[in-house]
Design a protein around this motif. Structure first.
Motif, mmCIF file in Angstrom:
data_model
loop_
_atom_site.group_PDB
_atom_site.id
_atom_site.type_symbol
_atom_site.label_atom_id
_atom_site.label_comp_id
_atom_site.label_asym_id
_atom_site.label_seq_id
_atom_site.Cartn_x
_atom_site.Cartn_y
_atom_site.Cartn_z
ATOM 1 N N ALA A 25 0.834 -1.250 -0.033
ATOM 2 C CA ALA A 25 -0.115 -0.067 0.046
ATOM 3 C C ALA A 25 0.944 1.268 -0.105
ATOM 4 O O ALA A 25 0.543 2.327 -0.738
ATOM 5 C CB ALA A 25 -1.037 0.010 1.157
ATOM 6 N N VAL A 26 1.926 1.283 0.657
ATOM 7 C CA VAL A 26 2.683 2.363 1.016
ATOM 8 C C VAL A 26 3.526 2.598 -0.508
ATOM 9 O O VAL A 26 3.672 3.770 -0.873
ATOM 10 C CB VAL A 26 3.571 2.445 1.981
ATOM 11 N N THR A 31 2.251 9.120 -3.161
ATOM 12 C CA THR A 31 2.716 10.338 -2.446
ATOM 13 C C THR A 31 4.396 9.889 -2.121
ATOM 14 O O THR A 31 4.727 8.832 -1.468
ATOM 15 C CB THR A 31 2.212 10.238 -1.118
ATOM 16 N N SER A 32 5.349 10.706 -3.027
ATOM 17 C CA SER A 32 6.616 10.315 -2.889
ATOM 18 C C SER A 32 7.101 10.419 -1.441
ATOM 19 O O SER A 32 7.955 9.717 -1.001
ATOM 20 C CB SER A 32 7.306 11.447 -3.964
ATOM 21 N N ALA A 33 6.772 11.467 -0.738
ATOM 22 C CA ALA A 33 7.192 11.656 0.760
ATOM 23 C C ALA A 33 6.686 10.405 1.436
ATOM 24 O O ALA A 33 7.644 10.137 2.284
ATOM 25 C CB ALA A 33 6.608 12.723 1.254
ATOM 26 N N ILE A 80 3.566 14.396 6.518
ATOM 27 C CA ILE A 80 4.143 14.137 5.181
ATOM 28 C C ILE A 80 2.987 13.680 4.245
ATOM 29 O O ILE A 80 3.325 13.768 2.805
ATOM 30 C CB ILE A 80 5.192 13.132 5.143
ATOM 31 N N ALA A 81 1.737 13.159 4.672
ATOM 32 C CA ALA A 81 0.941 12.613 3.824
ATOM 33 C C ALA A 81 -0.403 12.563 4.685
ATOM 34 O O ALA A 81 -0.459 13.275 5.864
ATOM 35 C CB ALA A 81 1.249 11.390 3.251
ATOM 36 N N ALA A 82 -1.575 12.155 3.833
ATOM 37 C CA ALA A 82 -2.737 12.191 4.670
ATOM 38 C C ALA A 82 -3.304 10.831 4.002
ATOM 39 O O ALA A 82 -2.986 10.346 3.118
ATOM 40 C CB ALA A 82 -3.618 13.292 4.542
ATOM 41 N N SER A 95 -9.080 4.194 2.319
ATOM 42 C CA SER A 95 -9.383 4.613 0.899
ATOM 43 C C SER A 95 -8.036 4.879 0.027
ATOM 44 O O SER A 95 -7.772 4.003 -1.013
ATOM 45 C CB SER A 95 -10.331 5.895 0.941
ATOM 46 N N HIS A 96 -7.300 5.707 0.574
ATOM 47 C CA HIS A 96 -6.110 6.293 -0.227
ATOM 48 C C HIS A 96 -5.062 7.168 0.505
ATOM 49 O O HIS A 96 -5.685 7.718 1.650
ATOM 50 C CB HIS A 96 -6.555 6.771 -1.663
#
Length: 194
Positions: A25-26, A31-33, A80-82, A95-96
């Motif tokens: 998943a990652v 998301t590059s971060a 760094i992401a959500a 979801s994503h």
């Protein structure tokens, strides 16, 4: 008074934690971060995401629908992401992942709200008609976070980037901002009788 951040449903948090623990998943996230993070990843600041599907004329009670729970993903002390979750027939599921300008803007708006002397419950409000996302400061900190009625005393803080003519990070009472949003949307198309 501190800003009240509601507790996310346990299945929503579990699904995000499971996705963060899944190398697949990652790795497949856009998301590059997130893909390049070296330290541990943790889901924090769960916020219910409500959607205002239609901006109603002044005087109508604006209702929203709960569409997601959003978590900021932190690594080494910064977002760094959500991650968003969605409601499925089996309950809340991952979801994503995503990144972009709303991450830093959400953190800034939350920090500003925490400095307020008034107690609020933190939520997010998406307004698709204006391509707008706001931090929704609900005036009843103990209210059920899934309810979707915008109270006139609630405060909306547009996140950056905000639509033209609406300042980002400037708090507005719902009673003051709704008429402005109604003007921004304008009247719908006229139907031809021909």
């Amino acid at each position: 008074m501190p800003l009240h951040v509601p507790s996310a449903p346990a299945p929503a948090l579990r699904s995000v934690s499971a996705a963060l623990g899944s190398p697949t998943a990652v790795r497949q996230a856009r998301t590059s971060a997130l893909r390049s993070a070296q330290g541990p990843l943790s889901p924090e600041l769960p916020l219910p995401v409500h959607v205002l599907d239609r901006i109603a004329p002044t005087g109508a009670v604006p209702r929203t629908r709960l569409a997601a729970w959003r978590f900021l993903i932190r690594s080494e002390g910064r977002a760094i992401a959500a991650a968003d979750t969605m409601l499925t027939p089996d309950g809340w599921s991952f979801s994503h992942f995503f990144e972009g300008p709303y991450l830093a803007s959400t953190e800034l708006a939350v920090r500003q709200a925490e400095a307020s002397p008034t107690a609020y419950q933190a939520r997010l409000l998406s307004i698709p008609e204006l391509y707008m996302l706001t931090l929704w400061l609900h005036d009843d900190p103990a209210d059920d976070a899934s309810t979707g009625v915008l109270a006139p005393a609630d405060v909306l803080v547009p996140l950056a980037p905000a639509p033209p003519g609406i300042a980002a990070h400037r708090p507005h009472r719902v009673a003051d901002l709704l008429p402005v949003m109604t003007l921004r949307v304008g009247p719908g198309p006229l139907l031809s009788s021909a």
